[in-house]
Write an enzyme that holds these catalytic residues in place. Sequence first.
Site, short mmCIF file in Angstrom:
data_model
loop_
_atom_site.label_atom_id
_atom_site.label_comp_id
_atom_site.label_asym_id
_atom_site.label_seq_id
_atom_site.Cartn_x
_atom_site.Cartn_y
_atom_site.Cartn_z
N LEU A 141 25.41 3.87 -0.32
CA LEU A 141 24.13 4.25 -0.94
C LEU A 141 23.07 4.59 0.11
CD1 LEU A 141 22.24 4.31 -3.54
CD2 LEU A 141 21.66 1.96 -2.95
N ASP A 172 6.26 0.14 -10.84
CA ASP A 172 4.86 -0.16 -11.17
C ASP A 172 4.76 -1.35 -12.13
OD1 ASP A 172 2.14 0.17 -11.06
OD2 ASP A 172 2.06 1.86 -12.45
N GLY A 173 3.67 -2.08 -12.03
CA GLY A 173 3.40 -3.17 -12.97
C GLY A 173 3.43 -4.56 -12.35
N HIS A 180 4.05 -8.97 -6.56
CA HIS A 180 4.76 -8.14 -5.56
C HIS A 180 6.02 -8.84 -5.07
CE1 HIS A 180 1.70 -5.15 -5.63
NE2 HIS A 180 0.74 -5.95 -5.19
N ARG A 232 -6.76 -0.72 -1.94
CA ARG A 232 -6.74 -2.11 -2.44
C ARG A 232 -7.29 -3.07 -1.38
NH1 ARG A 232 -1.32 -2.38 -6.19
NH2 ARG A 232 -1.65 -0.36 -7.18
N TRP A 251 -4.01 2.09 0.06
CA TRP A 251 -4.92 1.49 1.06
C TRP A 251 -6.27 1.14 0.44
CZ3 TRP A 251 -2.68 0.05 5.40
CH2 TRP A 251 -1.58 0.76 5.88
C1 IPE Z 1 2.13 4.13 -7.69
O1 IPE Z 1 1.57 3.09 -8.43
C2 IPE Z 1 2.49 3.66 -6.31
C3 IPE Z 1 3.56 2.69 -6.23
C4 IPE Z 1 4.29 2.22 -7.21
C5 IPE Z 1 3.86 2.23 -4.88
P1 IPE Z 1 0.00 2.84 -8.50
O2 IPE Z 1 -0.18 1.63 -9.33
O3 IPE Z 1 -0.58 2.86 -7.16
O4 IPE Z 1 -0.50 4.13 -9.29
P2 IPE Z 1 -1.81 4.36 -10.17
O5 IPE Z 1 -2.97 3.98 -9.34
O6 IPE Z 1 -1.67 3.50 -11.38
O7 IPE Z 1 -1.77 5.81 -10.53
C1 IPE Z 2 3.20 -1.49 -8.08
O1 IPE Z 2 2.58 -2.47 -8.82
C2 IPE Z 2 3.35 -1.84 -6.64
C3 IPE Z 2 2.43 -1.16 -5.72
C4 IPE Z 2 1.60 -0.22 -6.05
C5 IPE Z 2 2.48 -1.57 -4.32
P1 IPE Z 2 1.00 -2.52 -9.04
O2 IPE Z 2 0.42 -3.45 -8.04
O3 IPE Z 2 0.43 -1.15 -9.03
O4 IPE Z 2 0.92 -3.14 -10.49
P2 IPE Z 2 -0.21 -2.84 -11.57
O5 IPE Z 2 -0.17 -1.37 -11.85
O6 IPE Z 2 -1.50 -3.29 -10.98
O7 IPE Z 2 0.21 -3.66 -12.74
MG MG Z 3 0.12 0.16 -10.55
#
Ligand code: IPE
Ligand code: IPE
Ligand code: MG
Length: 240
Positions: free
Chosen positions: A127, A16-17, A33, A67, A65
């Site tokens: 792995l 995440d992030g 990404h 997004r 989805w």
């Molecule tokens: C969880 O992250 C899904 C993935 C890392 C693929 P999100 O960014 O979608 O989760 P929320 O919305 O912050 O809970």
């Molecule tokens: C995680 O990063 C990847 C996916 C959910 C596909 P994010 O896109 O959720 O990153 P933040 O949370 O917006 O920073």
């Molecule tokens: Mg996120």
Amino acid sequence: MLDMKKIPAHVAIIMDGNGRWAEEKNLPKLFGHNAGMKAMKEIVKRASALGMGYLTVYAFSTENWKRSEEEVSGIFKLLIKYVDKELDELNQNNVKVTILGDHSSIPTQARERIDKAVSYTSDNDGLNFNIALNYGSRDEITKAVCKIGEMVAKKEIRPCDITEEMISDSLYTGEAKIPDPDLLIRTSGEKRLSNYLLWQLAYSEFVFTDTYWPDFSPEEFEKAIEEYQKRDRRFGGRRK
Ligand code: IPE
Ligand code: IPE
Ligand code: MG
């Protein structure tokens, strides 16, 4: 120091992030990404070098989805690019790719590439690299209940013959013979599961880090494993 004799058999990661990483640099989200894919590649390499059995990453959730169409299609395009670029190396490193999730609604081109990666690496025994894609834990559990319900309806089993093991075996992870994770890592400072492996994480150790996923290095990955190695896992019992 990392204890090479205590490498967790299965590490699950919520990557995440990416979005915030890009935002802080005034870049479009897809740059985040893309940088995230690069970080993933390095973590897979390190997991493989450490002799880890299973690495399961959350790449796209059933909720993602929501997004924009641009972001969603961009993520799947990056995935295609990743497979095209990395498949040979994954194969050379004896990595076996598995996809966990609802396969049916993944865009066709991405689905074809993924199927190719899975079949190309299916005989490898290094792995196990599992990509949770269009994955949601509640969706997975609901589908498992449906399968077991069919068996009840056909009178193959009675409702109270249902065991925890049958439920585990009916999940995507069970069908792929993946054991429960020992360690869950979530990056970016969020401390929630976001519908990831709810059943399977019942006794896993959790490590959270503020680092955004694109900046998550193999060194930090090892630090998280070191932290795991200090934990005392009791599974409800007493320390020996
Ligand atoms: C969880 O992250 C899904 C993935 C890392 C693929 P999100 O960014 O979608 O989760 P929320 O919305 O912050 O809970
Ligand atoms: C995680 O990063 C990847 C996916 C959910 C596909 P994010 O896109 O959720 O990153 P933040 O949370 O917006 O920073
Ligand atoms: Mg996120």
